[in-house]
Motif scaffolding. Structure first.
Motif, short mmCIF file in Angstrom:
data_model
loop_
_atom_site.label_atom_id
_atom_site.label_comp_id
_atom_site.label_asym_id
_atom_site.label_seq_id
_atom_site.Cartn_x
_atom_site.Cartn_y
_atom_site.Cartn_z
N VAL A 201 -26.20 24.69 8.16
CA VAL A 201 -26.11 26.15 8.07
C VAL A 201 -25.70 26.71 9.43
O VAL A 201 -26.24 26.30 10.46
N HIS A 202 -24.76 27.64 9.43
CA HIS A 202 -24.24 28.21 10.68
C HIS A 202 -24.76 29.63 10.89
O HIS A 202 -24.68 30.46 9.99
N ASN A 203 -25.28 29.87 12.09
CA ASN A 203 -25.82 31.17 12.48
C ASN A 203 -24.86 31.79 13.48
O ASN A 203 -24.82 31.38 14.63
N VAL A 204 -24.06 32.77 13.06
CA VAL A 204 -22.94 33.27 13.87
C VAL A 204 -23.25 34.67 14.39
O VAL A 204 -23.54 35.59 13.61
N ASP A 205 -23.20 34.84 15.71
CA ASP A 205 -23.35 36.17 16.32
C ASP A 205 -21.98 36.85 16.37
O ASP A 205 -21.13 36.49 17.18
N VAL A 206 -21.78 37.84 15.49
CA VAL A 206 -20.52 38.59 15.50
C VAL A 206 -20.52 39.52 16.71
O VAL A 206 -19.55 39.60 17.46
N ASP A 207 -21.61 40.25 16.90
CA ASP A 207 -21.87 41.02 18.12
C ASP A 207 -23.39 41.21 18.17
O ASP A 207 -24.11 40.61 17.38
N TYR A 208 -23.87 42.06 19.09
CA TYR A 208 -25.32 42.12 19.27
C TYR A 208 -26.03 42.81 18.11
O TYR A 208 -27.25 42.70 17.97
N ARG A 209 -25.28 43.48 17.22
CA ARG A 209 -25.90 44.13 16.07
C ARG A 209 -25.61 43.43 14.75
O ARG A 209 -26.26 43.72 13.75
N GLN A 210 -24.62 42.55 14.73
CA GLN A 210 -24.24 41.90 13.49
C GLN A 210 -24.39 40.38 13.60
O GLN A 210 -23.89 39.78 14.54
N LYS A 211 -25.07 39.82 12.63
CA LYS A 211 -25.24 38.37 12.57
C LYS A 211 -24.88 37.91 11.17
O LYS A 211 -25.25 38.54 10.17
N VAL A 212 -24.15 36.79 11.10
CA VAL A 212 -23.76 36.23 9.82
C VAL A 212 -24.33 34.82 9.71
O VAL A 212 -24.23 34.03 10.65
N ILE A 213 -24.93 34.51 8.56
CA ILE A 213 -25.41 33.16 8.27
C ILE A 213 -24.55 32.59 7.16
O ILE A 213 -24.39 33.22 6.10
N LEU A 214 -23.95 31.42 7.41
CA LEU A 214 -23.09 30.76 6.43
C LEU A 214 -23.79 29.52 5.89
O LEU A 214 -24.19 28.65 6.66
N ILE A 215 -23.90 29.46 4.55
CA ILE A 215 -24.57 28.34 3.91
C ILE A 215 -23.57 27.63 2.99
O ILE A 215 -22.98 28.29 2.11
N PRO A 216 -23.33 26.33 3.17
CA PRO A 216 -22.36 25.63 2.31
C PRO A 216 -22.86 25.54 0.87
O PRO A 216 -24.03 25.22 0.63
N LEU A 217 -21.97 25.83 -0.09
CA LEU A 217 -22.32 25.78 -1.51
C LEU A 217 -21.45 24.76 -2.23
O LEU A 217 -20.23 24.74 -2.05
N ALA A 218 -22.09 23.93 -3.04
CA ALA A 218 -21.34 23.02 -3.89
C ALA A 218 -20.86 23.73 -5.14
O ALA A 218 -19.81 23.40 -5.71
N SER A 219 -21.61 24.74 -5.58
CA SER A 219 -21.23 25.55 -6.74
C SER A 219 -21.87 26.92 -6.60
O SER A 219 -22.84 27.10 -5.85
N GLU A 220 -21.33 27.89 -7.32
CA GLU A 220 -21.86 29.25 -7.23
C GLU A 220 -23.27 29.35 -7.80
O GLU A 220 -24.02 30.27 -7.48
N ALA A 221 -23.65 28.37 -8.65
CA ALA A 221 -24.98 28.38 -9.23
C ALA A 221 -26.08 28.24 -8.16
O ALA A 221 -27.21 28.70 -8.35
N GLN A 222 -25.73 27.62 -7.01
CA GLN A 222 -26.71 27.45 -5.94
C GLN A 222 -27.08 28.78 -5.28
O GLN A 222 -28.08 28.87 -4.57
N ALA A 223 -26.28 29.81 -5.52
CA ALA A 223 -26.56 31.11 -4.91
C ALA A 223 -27.89 31.68 -5.39
O ALA A 223 -28.54 32.46 -4.69
N GLY A 224 -28.32 31.30 -6.59
CA GLY A 224 -29.59 31.80 -7.12
C GLY A 224 -30.77 31.45 -6.23
O GLY A 224 -31.65 32.28 -5.97
N GLY A 225 -30.79 30.21 -5.72
CA GLY A 225 -31.87 29.81 -4.82
C GLY A 225 -31.83 30.59 -3.52
O GLY A 225 -32.88 30.94 -2.96
N LEU A 226 -30.63 30.87 -3.03
CA LEU A 226 -30.50 31.65 -1.79
C LEU A 226 -31.01 33.08 -1.98
O LEU A 226 -31.66 33.64 -1.10
N LEU A 227 -30.72 33.66 -3.14
CA LEU A 227 -31.15 35.03 -3.41
C LEU A 227 -32.67 35.13 -3.46
O LEU A 227 -33.24 36.13 -3.01
N ASN A 228 -33.32 34.11 -3.97
CA ASN A 228 -34.79 34.10 -3.98
C ASN A 228 -35.35 34.10 -2.56
O ASN A 228 -36.31 34.80 -2.25
#
Length: 509
Positions: A201-228
């Motif tokens: 998982v990548h934790n990216v500092d866009v600037d001091y107010r914005q942060k983006v976390i990128l999580i690799p997905l094998a399928s869109e169905a895995q998004a359900g676990g992330l939403l929980n």
């Protein structure tokens, strides 16, 4: 960090696992009796450090090291062997072996080798993450120009990702999300475990107010676990922070560029985020605009008070309007539309009553200050000044102290840098100084001197937010020749020094 221990002698394996248990729970230790079992476990728990014997049935230690090296060159290995032969060490060096220990291994030597390898792994990981995150930040903000040719970045754009955007309202913390790295590290681990234990998982500092976390997905169905995970983080962590922050989630589709996905998510978040309150936008979020008909009734009452020159009552109704908007939890988009319609309506009625005709250009209002408001207190101060600017420009119908208050306020707003005298104003308009002073406090809720000081400090805050960082320059621009007096007054009114305020509210250089 995952540590593998591979040894075919059971008693030796048990002893090694017991010794390395001191690295838990910060690191996880897995024990295997042969190389085949260790290799089979890689799919579920990828190792970062491997402590292995060489001579084992099936896949021996050197074969295991070679396979791991081909899978991930960052994996570090420590060889254990009864053979003091250079050939083993030479072969191991080809595949990044960190150390070579002779059996029987002394406890101190084992700890020293393992600790050294862990430090090296962490150091290399931080270097890789810094480089990758810097590149990912460029990919998020730009159209990937100059990065598309690199295979690693093509791979990033080609695959599917879960994208979390964390947005901190401007001016609330000097160091932004960096001050809450521990809380975010916990979130990062939970998100990784939701898709696959140990996922990258990548934790990216866009600037001091914005942060983006990128999580690799094998399928869109895995998004359900992330939403929980995100829902739990929002309710138990994000809402408890003493700041206003927003969080959004979206799935970056395969072959969609990172910049396109980021722009899409940020636009949705900025439009649908609740103004002045921490909020969370998920893909399933459906937010309908609040009904504002009752608020427009209050607007007409406020307009009536301001037209009569009763500033105090007008401001009280304005506060009630904003409190009602806050209660309705309206989005930033709906708030912007409401403020735009409010100012248009008030200006139109003023111009019609004054000239009988209206040009569209006269109705335009600069809303950039609205974009800088992070809460209803700041919005009230901005709208209060606009109302005064609107109605103080009108000629007073009453030439008594009450009718002169709008004129005096307009005089303050135009000449706040100068030495303004209430006594001189009263003499120029042939009214009693005491009566004018009492009427001013009645209409504005504050004394004449406090109002001037407050207005000057608000202008100083604007200058500091816009990047004017020389204290002496700011002091002079708002009417104070004595910088020390200005600094002390600023701290008294704002609660912090001008320098501290500038660090929190000005954009980083």
């Amino acid at each position: 960090m995952n540590i593998y221990v591979v040894e075919d002698e059971r008693w030796a394996l048990a002893e090694l696992k017991e010794l390395l248990s001191c690295y838990e729970p910060e690191h996880r230790v897995f024990a295997f009796e042969n190389g085949d079992d260790a290799w089979a476990a890689v799919a579920e728990h990828r190792p970062h450090l491997v402590v292995t014997d060489i001579n084992m049935p099936g896949m021996d230690g050197l074969e295991l090291i070679e396979q791991l090296y081909r899978l991930d060159a960052a994996v570090k290995c420590i060889i254990l062997s009864v053979h003091d032969q250079f050939e083993y060490a030479r072969q191991g060096m080809q595949f990044g072996v960190a150390d070579y220990l002779l059996k029987p291994v002394k406890k101190e030597a084992l700890f020293q080798a393992v600790s050294k390898a862990i430090r090296q792994i962490e150091s290399e990981r931080k270097q890789r993450e810094a480089f990758l995150n810097s590149s990912l930040a460029q990919m998020l903000l730009a159209a990937d120009e100059g990065l598309e040719e690199a295979s690693a970045f093509r791979e990033v754009n080609d695959r599917m990702w879960g994208m979390v955007l964390l947005y901190l309202e401007r001016g609330q913390q000097s160091k932004g999300w960096n001050e809450r790295s521990g809380c975010l590290d916990e979130l990062k681990l939970q998100l990784a475990d939701a898709v696959c234990a140990g996922a990258s998982v990548h934790n990216v500092d866009v600037d001091y107010r914005q942060k983006v976390i990128l999580i690799p997905l094998a399928s869109e169905a895995q998004a359900g676990g992330l939403l929980n995970v995100l829902s739990g983080y929002y309710h138990h962590k994000l809402k408890q922070l003493p700041i206003t922050a927003h969080m959004g989630f979206a799935v970056k589709r395969e072959r969609e560029s990172l910049s396109a996905a980021f722009s899409r998510l940020k636009q949705q978040l900025m439009e649908k985020a609740t103004f002045g309150q921490t909020s969370y936008l998920s893909p399933a979020s459906t937010q309908q605009d609040a009904e504002l008909g009752d608020i427009w009734d209050k607007v007409r009452v406020m307009e009536l008070h301001y037209k009569k020159g009763d500033m105090a009552k007008g401001q009280i109704v304005l506060q009630h309007i904003l409190a009602e908007l806050d209660r309705k939890r309206i989005s930033k988009r709906q708030l912007r539309l409401f403020v735009q319609d409010l100012l248009f309506s008030l200006k139109y009625n003023l111009l019609v009553s004054k000239t009988g005709m209206v040009r569209l250009n006269d109705l335009q209002e600069d809303l950039r200050m609205l974009d800088g408001c992070t809460g209803y207190e700041e919005l009230f101060e901005w709208l209060k000044e606009l109302m005064l600017a609107f109605y103080c420009e009108q000629e007073p119908k009453e030439l008594n102290p009450k009718g002169l208050i709008p004129v005096l306020l307009q005089h303050i707003h135009k000449h706040y840098q100068d030495n303004i005298s209430l006594q001189q104003f009263a003499a120029d308009h042939h009214v009693s100084l005491g009566y004018l002073s009492r009427m001013f406090k009645s209409q504005t809720g504050t004394t004449f001197s406090d109002y001037i000081a407050g207005y000057r400090i608000r202008k100083a805050k604007e200058l500091l937010s816009e990047g004017v960082d020389r204290l002496q320059e700011v002091s002079l621009l708002v009417g104070y020749e004595d910088t020390k007096h200005f600094s002390a007054l600023f701290k008294k009114i704002v609660g912090e020094t001008p320098i501290m305020y500038a660090r929190k509210h000005s954009l980083p250089k």
